[in-house]
Design a protein around this motif. Structure first.
Motif, PDB file in Angstrom:
ATOM      1  N   ALA A 112       0.830  -1.205   0.000  1.00 53.05           N
ATOM      2  CA  ALA A 112       0.000   0.000   0.000  1.00 53.05           C
ATOM      3  C   ALA A 112       0.864   1.253   0.000  1.00 53.05           C
ATOM      4  O   ALA A 112       0.369   2.346  -0.202  1.00 53.05           O
ATOM      5  N   THR A 113       2.156   1.087   0.220  1.00 54.65           N
ATOM      6  CA  THR A 113       3.062   2.235   0.272  1.00 54.65           C
ATOM      7  C   THR A 113       3.875   2.318  -1.013  1.00 54.65           C
ATOM      8  O   THR A 113       5.064   2.588  -0.994  1.00 54.65           O
ATOM      9  N   ALA A 114       3.213   2.090  -2.118  1.00 54.11           N
ATOM     10  CA  ALA A 114       3.897   2.055  -3.412  1.00 54.11           C
ATOM     11  C   ALA A 114       4.641   3.347  -3.712  1.00 54.11           C
ATOM     12  O   ALA A 114       5.727   3.316  -4.297  1.00 54.11           O
ATOM     13  N   ALA A 115       4.112   4.472  -3.306  1.00 52.40           N
ATOM     14  CA  ALA A 115       4.786   5.748  -3.573  1.00 52.40           C
ATOM     15  C   ALA A 115       6.128   5.807  -2.843  1.00 52.40           C
ATOM     16  O   ALA A 115       7.128   6.251  -3.410  1.00 52.40           O
ATOM     17  N   ALA A 116       6.169   5.337  -1.601  1.00 53.23           N
ATOM     18  CA  ALA A 116       7.425   5.343  -0.843  1.00 53.23           C
ATOM     19  C   ALA A 116       8.415   4.355  -1.437  1.00 53.23           C
ATOM     20  O   ALA A 116       9.609   4.625  -1.508  1.00 53.23           O
ATOM     21  N   VAL A 117       7.931   3.201  -1.881  1.00 53.66           N
ATOM     22  CA  VAL A 117       8.803   2.212  -2.521  1.00 53.66           C
ATOM     23  C   VAL A 117       9.395   2.800  -3.790  1.00 53.66           C
ATOM     24  O   VAL A 117      10.597   2.684  -4.054  1.00 53.66           O
ATOM     25  N   THR A 118       8.565   3.455  -4.583  1.00 55.86           N
ATOM     26  CA  THR A 118       9.023   4.077  -5.816  1.00 55.86           C
ATOM     27  C   THR A 118      10.080   5.139  -5.526  1.00 55.86           C
ATOM     28  O   THR A 118      11.082   5.232  -6.242  1.00 55.86           O
ATOM     29  N   ALA A 119       9.881   5.926  -4.475  1.00 56.14           N
ATOM     30  CA  ALA A 119      10.860   6.958  -4.119  1.00 56.14           C
ATOM     31  C   ALA A 119      12.211   6.337  -3.775  1.00 56.14           C
ATOM     32  O   ALA A 119      13.257   6.848  -4.182  1.00 56.14           O
ATOM     33  N   VAL A 120      12.214   5.223  -3.044  1.00 62.17           N
ATOM     34  CA  VAL A 120      13.479   4.565  -2.704  1.00 62.17           C
ATOM     35  C   VAL A 120      14.137   4.029  -3.968  1.00 62.17           C
ATOM     36  O   VAL A 120      15.341   4.192  -4.178  1.00 62.17           O
ATOM     37  N   LEU A 121      13.359   3.382  -4.839  1.00 65.99           N
ATOM     38  CA  LEU A 121      13.922   2.863  -6.082  1.00 65.99           C
ATOM     39  C   LEU A 121      14.528   3.962  -6.925  1.00 65.99           C
ATOM     40  O   LEU A 121      15.615   3.800  -7.504  1.00 65.99           O
ATOM     41  N   GLN A 122      13.866   5.110  -7.009  1.00 64.79           N
ATOM     42  CA  GLN A 122      14.396   6.234  -7.773  1.00 64.79           C
ATOM     43  C   GLN A 122      15.678   6.786  -7.134  1.00 64.79           C
ATOM     44  O   GLN A 122      16.598   7.211  -7.848  1.00 64.79           O
ATOM     45  N   ALA A 123      15.748   6.787  -5.799  1.00 65.02           N
ATOM     46  CA  ALA A 123      16.948   7.267  -5.121  1.00 65.02           C
ATOM     47  C   ALA A 123      18.121   6.313  -5.295  1.00 65.02           C
ATOM     48  O   ALA A 123      19.276   6.732  -5.354  1.00 65.02           O
ATOM     49  N   LEU A 124      17.832   5.023  -5.390  1.00 61.55           N
ATOM     50  CA  LEU A 124      18.890   4.026  -5.565  1.00 61.55           C
ATOM     51  C   LEU A 124      19.506   4.071  -6.960  1.00 61.55           C
ATOM     52  O   LEU A 124      20.689   3.781  -7.126  1.00 61.55           O
ATOM     53  N   ALA A 125      18.732   4.424  -7.952  1.00 56.59           N
ATOM     54  CA  ALA A 125      19.205   4.388  -9.347  1.00 56.59           C
ATOM     55  C   ALA A 125      20.512   5.157  -9.573  1.00 56.59           C
ATOM     56  O   ALA A 125      21.454   4.602 -10.150  1.00 56.59           O
ATOM     57  N   PRO A 126      20.649   6.419  -9.139  1.00 54.36           N
ATOM     58  CA  PRO A 126      21.909   7.115  -9.383  1.00 54.36           C
ATOM     59  C   PRO A 126      23.089   6.547  -8.598  1.00 54.36           C
ATOM     60  O   PRO A 126      24.231   6.634  -9.038  1.00 54.36           O
ATOM     61  N   VAL A 127      22.832   5.958  -7.457  1.00 52.00           N
ATOM     62  CA  VAL A 127      23.901   5.403  -6.641  1.00 52.00           C
ATOM     63  C   VAL A 127      24.446   4.131  -7.266  1.00 52.00           C
ATOM     64  O   VAL A 127      25.648   3.893  -7.306  1.00 52.00           O
ATOM     65  N   LEU A 128      23.527   3.298  -7.763  1.00 50.89           N
ATOM     66  CA  LEU A 128      23.938   2.023  -8.351  1.00 50.89           C
ATOM     67  C   LEU A 128      24.317   2.139  -9.806  1.00 50.89           C
ATOM     68  O   LEU A 128      24.953   1.240 -10.355  1.00 50.89           O
ATOM     69  N   GLY A 129      23.930   3.225 -10.444  1.00 48.76           N
ATOM     70  CA  GLY A 129      24.299   3.444 -11.825  1.00 48.76           C
ATOM     71  C   GLY A 129      23.409   2.780 -12.820  1.00 48.76           C
ATOM     72  O   GLY A 129      22.593   2.008 -12.665  1.00 48.76           O
TER      73      GLY A 129
END
Length: 129
Positions: A112-129
Motif C-alpha cells: 500500500a506504500t507504493a509511492a514510498a517504494v518508488t521513491a526509494v527505487l528512484q533514489a537508488l538508481a543514481p547510486v547504483l548506476g
C-alpha cells in the motif's frame, strides 16, 4: 531574564523559560526522552537514499510494530541494513543496495506504500548506476 546564549559544545543549559541541550520531565508520570542522530553522508545521492529508506521504514511500521509476513520482514531488514550503513559510513556498499533494490522491485506491486517504494527505487538508481 538574561541575554546570555547557552554555552556551545553540548551539554544541558537551563534558564527560566528555556532548556537547551537536554530533556526535562515534570509531574508524577513525567517522562523525558532525548534522541540524537548524527549522520555524515558522503554525497547527495546517498543522502536521498537515506531519507527515502527512513520514510519507507516508518511507513512499514517502525517502532515495535511487527512486519506482517516474511516479505515484509525481509524488506524491513534490508531497509534497516542500508539505513544503518549510510548513517554510520556516509555510504553503503553496492551489495546491500542491490539487494534492497531487487527486493523492492518484487515487493512494490503488493504494498500500500507504493509511492514510498518508488521513491526509494528512484533514489537508488543514481547510486547504483
Amino acid at each position: 531574564m538574561s541575554d546570555e546564549k547557552p554555552p556551545s559544545g553540548g551539554g544541558a543549559h537551563v534558564t527560566i523559560h528555556a532548556i537547551n541541550g537536554g530533556s526535562q520531565a515534570f509531574g508524577d508520570h513525567g517522562r523525558a526522552e532525548s534522541t540524537n542522530h548524527t549522520t555524515v553522508v558522503a554525497d547527495q545521492a546517498h543522502g536521498r537514499v537515506l531519507a527515502t529508506v527512513r520514510a519507507l521504514r516508518r511507513d512499514l511500521g517502525e517502532g515495535g510494530q511487527s512486519p506482517h509476513d516474511e516479505d515484509d520482514e525481509e524488506v524491513v531488514a534490508a531497509l534497516d541494513e542500508v539505513a544503518d550503513e549510510i548513517a554510520r559510513n556516509g555510504r553503503s556498499a553496492s551489495g546491500p543496495l542491490t539487494r534492497l533494490r531487487d527486493l523492492l522491485a518484487d515487493y512494490a506491486p503488493a504494498t500500500a506504500t507504493a509511492a514510498a517504494v518508488t521513491a526509494v527505487l528512484q533514489a537508488l538508481a543514481p547510486v547504483l548506476g
